[in-house]
Design an enzyme around this catalytic site. Structure first.
Site, PDB file in Angstrom:
ATOM      1  CE  LYS A   7      70.123  14.616  23.401  1.00  0.00           C
ATOM      2  NZ  LYS A   7      70.492  14.974  24.773  1.00  0.00           N
ATOM      3  NE  ARG A  30      63.796  20.688  31.109  1.00  0.00           N
ATOM      4  CZ  ARG A  30      64.937  20.903  31.776  1.00  0.00           C
ATOM      5  NH1 ARG A  30      65.099  22.021  32.467  1.00  0.00           N
ATOM      6  NH2 ARG A  30      65.891  20.007  31.771  1.00  0.00           N
TER       7      ARG A  30
END
Length: 496
Positions: free
Chosen positions: A278, A352
């Site tokens: 990020k 996920r």
């Protein structure tokens, strides 16, 4: 803060501060009029001077009014609407509390029973008031060398009509449990990531199990996860020095034969994005990527406080996502616990991956319904901002139950579609499924991914990326959401 309900004429109560409402145009309701009559019109005289117009959230503090046992009277503007919205009621309570916590008085009486709130009875109105009051008292200063000064206000009495006393008492009990759950969630979310890692959360679970006799805990370590074939879960953690943990908390409040409800929380205790790293700006806030797990902890805390007559399984998928020589690479293919293979195109779509194996593990409990909660996608913030959580599911009744619970708890969600067309975005030429679906409909394709691992039960997914914490500035911090929504859902089931 102690809160209790009392059926008595407010003007006769001895208290440090009596709080009453004044409508715009200096209108007094029945309760405020009774207080005004008891002090020979002193309140009306104050209002005529023009110091308080009654606009929403305005306040005026009056001392030593004649004929009253209250040392002070706090007038709070309730605005011009005959019926307040939930938001307006919260603003009124926040304004009153801001004054009360700055005073020297140790107690206060809220005589606000005349206020009418759209769609809410005495129970619903009280729930909102108490949750707002207690949440407004929350502080997180354990890492500050200079602690906050202790507040004088220790007790608040809610004045109510005798006919509503039982509902107000029940609402107060529920609200205190929910507020305790929210505080627990916020404490966990606000902890720094060098302390709050998967093993720390496992210890928190064990401490909770020691405190409540009808709660059992099991912690699945790296070895056990390998035995279970949780390849997707382990792929996320392999770049970190912190070992992963799947934490299983089993609460037995119902009959042994009752199928449990299951809550599954994403617990990424820090998310760098892994190899798909990020940007540096605001990366510190990625300690909040475990707020799904924290909200499950908080909801369980509320359930334990209330001892709800249900069975509840809480599954926390805890890992840290870090880049290293051992980290998962974009392009890697892993085999999930379900046997489905996943091509990892982006290592920052890690939530996920831990959730899919945990959803598969949930099958063994034969649950009535499974709800997973996750700070899953930035796309959800783009779609819904910070006001509503994203909601998807494979069962319309479950989705509607959650939407209703969110409305009743003033912790709203908004349903997004899971059309088959979106599933096609997850096609991979090399594996059964890719872990991202491209730039379009990111929140929905994340839900589509999870849906492939939740086909054996009724399932819903809450994306709380926009609602779990306040970003940036001095107000930065965990919100405690969606503990009110989830607790309301379970309250509704316990009364069904």
């Amino acid at each position: 803060m102690e809160l209790l309900a009392k059926s008595a004429r407010p003007e006769t109560l001895k208290t440090a501060t009596l709080v009453i409402a004044v409508g715009e145009g200096r209108k007094l309701g029945e309760t405020a009029t009774a207080v005004d009559n008891a002090c020979a019109g002193a309140i009306s005289a104050l209002l005529k001077r023009g110091d308080l117009a009654g606009k929403l959230g305005q306040t005026l503090l009056a001392h030593n009014l004649p004929g009253l046992k209250a040392e002070r009277v706090l007038l709070v503007g309730s605005g011009k609407d005959a019926e307040l919205s939930d938001r307006q009621l919260r603003k009124l309570i926040v304004a009153a509390h801001a004054i009360l916590k700055g005073l020297g008085g140790s107690d206060a009486v809220l005589a606000l029973q005349d206020l009418s709130v759209k769609g809410r009875d005495a129970y619903g109105k009280t729930r909102l008031m108490v949750e707002t009051l207690v949440d407004g008292d929350y502080q997180f200063d354990q890492f500050k060398s200079q602690k906050a000064e202790p507040r004088a206000l220790k007790k608040v009495t809610l004045s109510c009509d005798k006919a509503n006393l039982a509902d107000v008492e029940r609402a107060t009990q529920h609200a205190l449990a929910i507020a305790a759950g929210m505080a627990f969630t916020k404490d966990l979310g606000n902890l720094p990531p060098n302390l709050c890692h998967p093993s720390y959360l496992a210890e928190e679970a064990k401490s909770l199990a020691k405190a409540y006799k009808n709660l059992k805990v099991e912690v699945l370590d790296e070895k056990k996860l390998k035995e279970l074939g949780a390849g997707a879960f382990l792929a996320v953690a392999q770049g970190s020095e912190q070992p992963p943990r799947m934490i299983v908390l089993n609460y037995q409040g119902g009959k042994k034969t009752d199928k449990p409800f299951a809550l599954v929380g994403k617990g990424i205790t820090f998310d760098t994005g892994g190899i798909s790293i990020k940007p540096a700006a605001s990366m510190d806030e990625m300690k909040y990527d475990m707020c799904g797990a924290a909200s499950v902890f908080g909801t369980l805390k509320a359930v334990l406080e209330l001892q709800l007559p249900i069975n509840l399984v809480c599954l926390l998928a805890c890992a840290e996502n870090m880049p290293s020589g051992r980290a998962t690479r974009p392009g890697d293919i892993v085999t999930s616990m379900s046997g489905q293979t996943v091509e990892i195109l982006n290592t920052d779509a890690e939530g996920r991956l831990v959730l899919c194996d945990t959803l598969t593990y949930a099958e063994r409990f034969k649950p009535q319904a499974v709800i997973d909660i996750a700070t899953l996608t930035g796309a959800c913030i783009v779609a819904l901002g910070s006001n509503a959580s994203g909601l998807m599911g494979n069962n319309d009744e479950l989705v509607q139950q959650l939407l209703s619970a969110g409305q009743n708890a003033d912790d709203r969600a908004w349903q997004l579609p899971l059309f088959d067309e979106y599933q096609e975005q997850l096609d991979s030429p090399f594996a059964d499924i890719a872990n991202i679906g491209g730039p379009k409909a990111g929140t929905i394709t994340a839900g589509c991914f999870l849906s492939r691992f939740a086909k054996k039960y009724h399932w819903a997914h809450l994306d709380i990326a926009g609602t779990a914490w306040i970003s940036g500035g001095k107000d930065k911090g965990a919100t405690g959401r969606p503990v009110p929504l989830l607790t309301q859902y379970l309250l509704d089931r316990s009364q069904a």
